[in-house]
Design a protein around this motif. Structure first.
Motif, short mmCIF file in Angstrom:
data_model
loop_
_atom_site.label_atom_id
_atom_site.label_comp_id
_atom_site.label_asym_id
_atom_site.label_seq_id
_atom_site.Cartn_x
_atom_site.Cartn_y
_atom_site.Cartn_z
N ARG A 192 -5.52 -3.39 41.78
CA ARG A 192 -4.89 -4.35 42.70
C ARG A 192 -4.94 -3.81 44.13
O ARG A 192 -5.08 -2.60 44.35
CB ARG A 192 -3.43 -4.61 42.29
N TYR A 193 -4.80 -4.72 45.09
CA TYR A 193 -4.74 -4.32 46.48
C TYR A 193 -3.43 -3.59 46.75
O TYR A 193 -2.40 -3.90 46.14
CB TYR A 193 -4.84 -5.54 47.40
N PRO A 194 -3.42 -2.59 47.66
CA PRO A 194 -2.20 -1.80 47.91
C PRO A 194 -1.18 -2.57 48.74
O PRO A 194 -1.46 -3.66 49.28
CB PRO A 194 -2.75 -0.60 48.68
N ASN A 221 -8.06 -6.83 42.95
CA ASN A 221 -9.08 -6.59 43.96
C ASN A 221 -10.48 -6.89 43.43
O ASN A 221 -10.66 -7.30 42.28
CB ASN A 221 -9.00 -5.14 44.47
N SER A 230 -3.61 1.90 41.34
CA SER A 230 -3.20 1.11 42.51
C SER A 230 -1.94 1.72 43.14
O SER A 230 -1.21 2.49 42.51
CB SER A 230 -2.92 -0.33 42.08
N ARG A 252 2.02 5.35 42.09
CA ARG A 252 0.77 4.77 41.59
C ARG A 252 1.00 4.16 40.20
O ARG A 252 1.89 4.57 39.45
CB ARG A 252 -0.32 5.84 41.51
N HIS A 271 2.90 -5.88 37.53
CA HIS A 271 2.92 -4.64 38.32
C HIS A 271 4.38 -4.25 38.56
O HIS A 271 5.30 -5.05 38.27
CB HIS A 271 2.16 -4.81 39.65
#
Length: 912
Positions: free
Chosen positions: A814-816, A826, A784, A809, A582
């Motif tokens: 994935r979780y923020p 997630n 995300s 974004r 990420h």
């Protein structure tokens, strides 16, 4: 037997005596070759014992296929340059070459062949040696080679197919090319000559069979002995330049029929009714092709035509799925959200590379998302399942068709009975081993230890070259990663930019296209190099028969081509964009290059681009290499000949100025089509129009290959072939792999599974907020949130942040930022992974089960063909064996009568 006759390969009179003494068991073919053929390469005769060809002047008959007497047919032509007029070699070298040639020609005459030499009309340095095989030689070698010949006409009734009324519109006019009469056949035996269907000795052996027999002799006659090592065969003489060419004759010009009324002008008919572009929608005259060029050429065009016909069904279904995608793209909710200025216009995406890349707006991907809706639809799933079943239907029905051709073309037991040992193998047979079956000694070229060493070396060489290709693929990937930074810095990507070109010339697109072009160039260069390496490795292996040689070379070349052509496609489909991390913690290649992400429209479109460039570039390259180059060479040769003379040129000299077919023959034609078969089946889920493009290409390919054979190349030496060789198991392997690759493309490359999971689970409570199943909100759920303050210094962009937003974004589940498990996958991600794995397992098992049922239901050999084979075996046994028993019984009966009469006379009482 005098010293001169020791040079005879199989003395014609001696052969008849040996035929009575030797066992006729077909299982002892190898022993027969070792005992009869190999030991009879006699010593080189003295100068005074050399036989020389007859000399004759050209009789101004350009279409003549006979010696100057008009009676003896020309079965083969040898071409050499007069040594006394050569200026490129030393005088001693020219004498050695002349000596070898004279010895070779003398031994050909000793073997029963008849030679006639004629000087060239256009070039006085060239001598054409015409070769004729008399009836006795043909009969002798037909028995040695186990050639099947007619016993009697086929008396089985044939049923007309239900499709005959329809196919007759596409068949060749039977008044122009008459259908071949069907016969029951058996391996030829001189002692049973009266049982064979001989109406005319001149036509009993057709020209293709005559040329094959003569080539068999040419490949095994000796021309020198050095250090007790015998040198023999026309191939070595061609390689050393002693002869410039060796080929059978075309029977006429392709432009007009022969002026000889007795000539059938088969080449002209083939061009007119087969190779001409006007016949593109006609069925091929396969029996006529086989009659003229032999079974090996015939089976190739039979397979190519069958494959092309099967592609019609796949192309229709593929076009239907493509049209379905076009009609439903306007209802594509997720694409509408990307293009909506109130949704996609408000989404700011994170940079896709370190420092030089900028933030960008999601609406940039609007055009690519619309295109993606066409290919990434429910129709693609249906088409992928259909193609998984289609490929099995194709292979099963081809087995049936191949079985029919094996019977009709007399190749059912070819490999066991008829195929001969390669001359190169025979020459190396210096080691003696015990045959476990016959318990007799036989000669082999290497011991078990030597064979193990050879296999180890060859396997190591193959793996080395495959690793070299993988290294080149990694080099292309590193290029993609590094050049992406350059394009990102030079191609403006401001959020508020309004340039029209910005929609299409994104850094990802520029990187993908240039990398594909470089990949194509690397593929072509490595092909040229590896071709020579593969031939050297196979020559070192020393396979026993020509079929073994071709199968070994085929396996090596396809392994190389598989990695060479498909590696970049596998990378884009299954690796690119899958392991990128990420924005706060990206994944790096070699600790330096940041792993690249997919194009904003997804990797599916990029895979389609890669396929289009490689397949399209390959087709153009092959057509230039296969068609244009021979045409240009022949054009230059004709212009040069026309400039030198306006004389009447004989048929053999016209054929000499055509291009040679090459040692590998149809290998590259098969390779081209099987590689295409791989593209059509392995990655068809990314491009449903692939079968349509392959169909169009193949319709042209059939006529181009036919045009090339009939007009640009010398006539090939006719060869037997039972099937398409190693290409059959290769296609079966591709068929099995295609099910897996298409399932994985739909699961991991397309967004179909995430969309289905969202629609059925995450659009409604407890995960979603909508009251009913819907695709609304899908884009927002798959992007995300990343806090720009979490960028590392190594990847923080140079460009300033626009507005007062603190997040961007990126494509992932994935979780923020701010969540207790921030930037971890997630629950949606794990649901999608489970659904993808379940989809792959279910799709594979369903297709494999259906394919198993299809393979079980469709027999490899039809009942009609089985009946014909049984009838032929019955007739063979009746005519060839029962007749012998009758003769024995008749003879034994006479002997018994004499014994009884003798007994009667002994015990009869004396008359008083």
């Amino acid at each position: 037997m005098n010293a001169e006759n020791q040079d005879v390969l199989l003395d014609l009179e001696g052969e008849e005596e040996e035929g009575e003494e030797e066992d006729d068991d077909d299982g002892e073919t190898v022993l027969e070759l070792n005992q009869v053929i190999i030991p009879t390469y006699g010593t080189v005769p003295d100068q005074q014992n050399l036989h020389t060809p007859e000399w004759a002047d050209f009789d101004d008959k350009p279409d003549s296929l006979f010696f100057s007497d008009g009676q003896r047919r020309i079965d083969f032509v040898l071409v050499y340059e007069d040594e006394s007029k050569k200026m490129t070699h030393k005088r001693s070298d020219r004498k050695k070459q002349k000596r070898k040639r004279q010895v070779y020609e003398s031994n050909l005459i000793n073997n029963g062949l008849q030679l006639e030499a004629t000087r060239s009309v256009l070039d006085e340095k060239l001598i054409f040696v015409k070769v004729h095989a008399p009836w006795e030689v043909l009969c002798t070698y037909a028995e040695v080679m186990h050639i099947k010949l007619p016993l009697q006409p086929n008396d089985l009734k044939t049923r007309d197919s239900a499709f005959n009324w329809f196919s007759r519109f596409f068949r060749v006019d039977e008044n122009i090319i008459k259908p071949e009469q069907e016969f029951f056949t058996a391996p030829f035996q001189k002692e049973h000559l009266s049982n064979f269907y001989i109406q005319d000795k001149d036509t009993f052996f057709n020209p293709a069979t005559r040329s094959r027999i003569v080539h068999f002799i040419l490949s095994r006659v000796e021309y020198a002995t050095k250090n007790n090592v015998k040198k023999f065969g026309i191939n070595k003489l061609l390689d050393t330049g002693i002869y410039k060419a060796a080929f059978p004759l075309h029977d006429s010009s392709f432009r007009h029929p022969s002026t000889d009324p007795s000539c059938p002008s088969e080449r002209y008919l083939l061009y007119r009714e087969w190779a001409h572009p006007k016949n593109i929608f006609k069925l091929q005259p396969l029996d006529f092709i086989r009659k003229y060029y032999g079974e090996k050429i015939g089976i190739y065009f039979a397979w190519l035509g069958f494959y092309t016909n099967m592609l019609i069904v796949a192309a229709v279904v593929g076009v239907g799925c493509f049209l379905y995608g076009c009609l439903t793209k306007d209802n594509c909710t997720w694409s509408q959200e990307v293009c909506d200025p109130n949704i996609g216009g408000n989404i700011i995406m994170c940079p896709q590379c370190d420092k030089v890349c900028t933030y960008w707006n999601l609406t940039i991907t609007c055009e690519s998302s619309k295109k993606l809706c066409i290919f990434d639809s429910f129709g693609t799933l249906v088409f992928a399942v259909f193609m998984g079943i289609w490929v099995t239907l194709f292979l099963e029905f081809w087995k049936r068709r191949q079985a029919e051709l094996e019977y009709e073309w007399d190749t059912v037991e070819y490999l066991e009975q008829e195929e001969q040992v390669r001359p190169e193998y025979e020459a190396r047979c210096t080691h003696v081993v015990m045959n476990e079956i016959t318990q007799q000694e036989e000669h082999v070229p290497y011991t078990a230890c030597g064979k193990c060493i050879r296999m180890t070396f060859c396997t190591s060489a193959i793996f080395f070259w495959i690793l070299l290709i993988i290294a080149s693929v990694i080099g292309i990937i590193v290029y993609r990663l590094s050049v992406f930074l350059v394009f990102s810095a030079t191609l403006s990507q401001h959020i508020n930019g309004t340039e029209a070109i910005r929609k299409y010339l994104t850094p990802q697109t520029a990187t993908s296209v240039t990398a594909s072009l470089i990949s194509f160039i690397v593929i072509m260069v490595l092909n040229i190099i590896y071709e020579k390496v593969a031939i050297l490795i196979t020559d070192f292996e020393l396979p026993r028969t020509q079929t073994d040689y071709e199968n070994s070379l085929t396996t090596k070349m396809f392994l190389f081509q598989f990695v060479n052509y498909y590696s970049s496609c596998f990378y884009i489909a299954f690796f690119k964009g899958k392991f990128v991390g990420h924005p706060g913690n990206p994944v790096y290649w070699l600790g330096k290059y940041r792993n690249e992400e997919c194009d904003p429209g997804g990797c599916l479109l990029e895979l389609t681009t890669q396929l289009a460039i490689i397949v399209g570039g390959k087709a153009i390259w092959n057509n230039i290499q296969e068609v244009l180059l021979p045409w240009v060479k022949n054009l230059i040769g004709r212009c040069g000949a026309a400039a030198r003379s306006e004389k009447v040129v004989p048929r053999w000299e016209q054929d000499y100025h055509l291009q040679p077919i090459g040692k590998l023959g149809l290998f590259y034609e098969y390779l081209e089509m099987v590689i295409q078969f791989g593209f059509v089946t392995l990655f068809v889920a990314s491009f449903p129009l692939a079968p349509l493009l392959a169909l169009i290409n193949n319709m042209l390919e059939i006529r181009l290959d036919a045009w090339k054979l009939t007009t640009q190349f010398r006539r090939m030496v006719p060869q037997k072939a039972q099937d398409i060789g190693a290409w059959q198991p290769i296609m079966q392997g591709i068929a099995i792999l295609a099910v897996v690759t298409n399932a994985m493309i739909i699961a991991f490359t397309s967004d179909m599974i995430p969309r289905l999971v969202y629609y059925w689970s995450f659009s409604v409570p407890p995960y979603g907020s909508h009251s009913s199943h819907t695709m609304k909100g899908y884009i927002n759920s798959t992007l995300s949130v990343f806090n720009i303050s979490d960028f590392k210094n190594a990847s923080k962009p140079f460009s300033p942040w626009f507005g007062n937003q603190t997040t961007c974004r990126y494509r992932d589940l994935r979780y923020p930022a701010g969540h207790q498990h921030q930037y971890e996958h997630n629950i949606y991600y794990w649901h999608v992974i489970a659904a993808k794995l379940a989809f792959i397992i279910v799709m594979e098992h369903v297709i494999y089960f259906v394919n198993f049922i299809i393979s079980y239901v469709i027999p490899d050999v039809s009942e009609k063909t089985k009946s014909k084979v049984k009838r032929e075996k019955y007739l063979t046994q009746k005519l060839l064996h029962e007749n012998d028993l009758k003769v024995v019984k008749k003879t034994m009966g006479k002997i018994a009568d004499k014994i009884i009469k003798g007994v009667d006379s002994t015990f009869r009482p004396k008359a008083e």
